[in-house]
Enzyme design. Structure first.
Site, PDB file in Angstrom:
ATOM      1  CB  THR A 213      15.775  19.126  51.026  1.00 19.80           C
ATOM      2  OG1 THR A 213      16.357  19.807  52.144  1.00 19.80           O
ATOM      3  CG2 THR A 213      15.157  17.818  51.508  1.00 19.80           C
ATOM      4  CB  THR A 216      24.176  24.050  50.800  1.00 24.40           C
ATOM      5  OG1 THR A 216      24.180  23.552  52.144  1.00 24.40           O
ATOM      6  CG2 THR A 216      25.485  24.763  50.531  1.00 24.40           C
ATOM      7  CD  GLU A 432      12.277  -9.909  49.634  1.00 18.74           C
ATOM      8  OE1 GLU A 432      11.454  -8.982  49.524  1.00 18.74           O
ATOM      9  OE2 GLU A 432      13.126  -9.943  50.541  1.00 18.74           O
ATOM     10  CG  HIS A 435       7.820  -8.694  52.359  1.00 14.81           C
ATOM     11  ND1 HIS A 435       7.351  -8.304  53.582  1.00 14.81           N
ATOM     12  CD2 HIS A 435       9.118  -9.075  52.546  1.00 14.81           C
ATOM     13  CE1 HIS A 435       8.320  -8.443  54.488  1.00 14.81           C
ATOM     14  NE2 HIS A 435       9.393  -8.911  53.881  1.00 14.81           N
ATOM     15  CG  ASP A 507      10.864  -7.644  56.906  1.00 14.04           C
ATOM     16  OD1 ASP A 507      11.205  -6.599  56.334  1.00 14.04           O
ATOM     17  OD2 ASP A 507      10.997  -8.773  56.402  1.00 14.04           O
TER      18      ASP A 507
END
Length: 647
Positions: A213, A216, A432, A435, A507
């Site tokens: 994120t 540093t 797929e 889904h 899943d």
């Protein structure tokens, strides 16, 4: 061949030490004999024939040195006028008698006085070589020849003005953190501005958040903006195998900072040294805790006007010691989270500088496609897009390269060489498609933006569901839709093939984890209630975990398991309803996937334009004994369990 590396490597010096031990030491211990060596019988004949003028017996070495009257030849070889021979102890008396009978003028049997300096060197050299080798190895471990035996010295790197400067202008998507750190810069540059009002300079700033994120990067920006003394060190650099080294390095680091105040000390990954004390197996008096104790003392031992600020970064603030987080040490704790839409757009604009792109490339659209991505992820997306563009010998980065780069970052590289049988491709297409169709038929799920049956990473295919806006909380209905969406692939295999595969294992795991969190953490089960089950202590300390007993009964555990199973079963039923009611659309979608392998958002929307939506769920009650308030905007009351929802 790199000769410099060979001559400076450990193998060269080890071999050199061994050769010195094998060659030099024997030479020091062995005194040289006079002239050439001859057999004992030849030496005895020379004595008996009267050719010897001087003789000396070395009893310690069982050797006789002879000086001849004239040069001596043996087998055609001139041995000169000095030879020596060795004798065994059995012939010692015979040798002495022969020399005595020869009545030599230079005869002596007194032992030769050895050179005490050579004897001392011969004794000391092996130990000196071993000591030098040990010192060299320690030097390598402590960071180079210029730091011999300086274990207690700090390894912090001081910021150099000649280093490439990173400023706050290079940081995007973390405006609040930049604002807080900008004030830290003002504390150091204009301390009088705050001291005249009685304000004290913060002694520490903790940056925490997920990996990637920009924690540093923010510290580097502070270094570039401060322009003064800036010391950077990793938390792991404090701790060594030698006791007391970490604490000594902490003292040395703060000593350097005080001498060059005003100064900033940046400790990256502070959780390596700042973990909670007394939590490990066997108690707490170890090297890491001594280092932490010294750090606590140094941070709280400043004078009020020392002008030293410690900045630390970690992605595990939950494991840090409470004494480190209290005011007076880390006064400010700044979260650095994954950026929102505006932040992602700003980050993409920063990383897009210097990269040639097609004129119609929409940065805003890329930001919408990447919810949840960190700054490091977004930088990786543009870098992957540039690499893909170069690989295809193109000159400008386009949408195709960006889409492929996003897929690479999310799911890994595409496996073009994996050949799947027709049946496996059909199973993957229906999986797929299941889904995607369940997501489209439900009311609280995000829209489907992409479906593919091309293997990528560890997946045989995947469906991309991305919310239109950034979300910071999730409702119960949305979680239930997520579980039903996860079960959609498995249900599609059951409906079409009546023989489900192992492809739904991940899943099922995700659905089960979500359902269990709803019951044990989110208070979304009427039977269990709004109770947090389990300590939630994620500290990876074995000793602490072993000391913690079970926090709820076996009866309640059975209720939890029953509720999780109930949520999964209801999600399975919802997915079954959505797929059976839209079976023709499922078949169309699967056939289209088998034909083109990948469908984008527009193509998916066209196929789903006539999808039958699942009726909305009834109002959920945490308890049937509590009244339900009327939603005034809808001007009606829901009816649940045969009872009016009015007060």
């Amino acid at each position: 061949m790199n000769f410099k590396k060979i001559f400076t490597g450990p193998l060269f010096w080890i071999l050199t030490a061994v050769l010195l031990l094998l060659v030099v030491v024997p030479l020091l211990f062995t005194s040289s004999g006079a002239g050439q060596r001859v057999d004992t019988n030849v030496g005895m004949e020379l004595i008996e024939d009267g050719q010897v003028t001087e003789a000396r017996i070395d009893d310690g070495d069982s050797r006789v040195d002879l000086t001849l009257a004239e040069e001596f030849e043996l087998d055609g070889e001139n041995l000169g006028d000095a030879v020596h021979f060795h004798f065994s102890q059995a012939r010692a008396e015979t040798v002495v008698e022969a020399i005595a009978e020869a009545d030599l003028e230079g005869y002596t049997d007194e032992p030769e006085q050895s050179n005490w300096l050579l004897s001392m060197l011969g004794f000391m050299i092996p130990f000196l070589l071993i000591a030098l080798l040990f010192i060299w190895l320690i030097t390598r471990m402590s960071g180079g020849g210029s730091r011999v035996m300086q274990f207690g010295k700090s390894k912090a790197k001081q910021f150099d003005k000649d280093m490439p400067a990173v400023t706050f202008a290079d940081v995007a998507g973390a405006e609040e953190a930049v604002e807080e750190l900008h004030e830290i810069k003002e504390f150091l540059s204009e301390p009088e501005k705050f001291q005249r009002l009685g304000a004290k300079i913060p002694k520490g700033v903790l940056l925490y958040g997920p990996p990637g994120t920009g924690k540093t990067l923010l510290a580097k920006a502070v270094a570039g903006e401060a322009g003064g003394s800036f010391y950077s060190i990793s938390g792991s650099d404090f701790v060594e195998m030698f006791v007391g080294v970490g604490a000594s390095r902490v003292r040395d680091l703060f000593k350097q900072a005080k001498e060059n105040a005003p100064a900033i000390i940046f400790v990256d990954e502070i959780d390596a040294v700042g973990r909670q004390r007394g939590a490990g197996v066997g108690g707490g008096n170890d090297e890491r805790e001594q280092t932490l104790n010294q750090l606590l003392v140094e941070m709280d031992g400043f004078d009020a006007n020392t002008n030293i600020i410690v900045i630390a970064a970690t992605n595990r603030p939950d494991v840090l010691d409470p004494a480190l987080l209290r005011p007076g040490r880390f006064d400010r704790q700044i979260p650095v989270e994954a950026p929102d839409f505006a932040g992602r757009k700003a980050i993409l604009e920063v990383h897009a500088k210097g990269k040639p792109m097609v004129p119609d490339l929409d940065i805003e659209q890329i930001a919408r496609k990447t919810p949840g991505f960190t700054g490091a992820d977004l930088a990786n997306v543009l870098n992957e897009a540039a690499l893909l563009t170069a690989r295809s010998n193109a000159d400008l980065i386009d949408d195709r390269a960006i889409d492929e780069a996003i897929d690479r970052v999310m799911a890994g590289p595409q496996k073009r060489t994996r050949l799947m049988k027709d049946h496996e491709r059909r199973v993957t297409a229906y999986h797929e498609g299941g889904h995607a169709l369940v997501a489209a038929a439900l009311n609280y799920s995000a829209p489907v933006t992409k479906i593919t049956i091309l293997p990528r990473g560890r997946a045989l295919g995947y469906t991309m569901v991305i919310p239109e806006d950034d979300k910071y909380s999730t409702t119960r209905n949305e979680l239930l839709d997520q579980i039903a969406y996860a079960m959609g692939g498995r249900v599609a295999e059951e409906i079409v093939f009546h023989d489900p595969s192992t492809g739904a294992a991940n899943d099922i795991q995700k659905a089960t984890d979500t359902a269990r969190k709803m019951v044990t953490e989110y208070g979304m089960s009427a039977k269990v209630g709004s109770v947090k089950l389990g300590s939630g202590d994620s500290n990876p300390f074995l000793g602490k975990e072993m000391a913690t007993g079970k926090e709820y009964s076996e009866e309640l555990a059975a209720v939890v398991d029953s509720e999780v199973r109930s949520i999964i079963d209801e999600a399975h039923d919802e997915a079954y309803w959505a797929l059976t009611e839209n079976r023709d659309i499922l078949d169309t979608l699967a056939e289209e996937l088998l034909r083109v392998e990948t469908l984008n958002a527009k193509e998916v929307a066209e196929i789903f334009k006539d999808v039958k939506k699942r009726p909305k769920r009834e109002i959920w009650e945490s308890s049937p004994d509590r009244p339900i308030l009327i939603d005034e905007s809808s001007q009606r009351a829901e009816t649940v369990n045969g009872r009016s929802g009015q007060d």
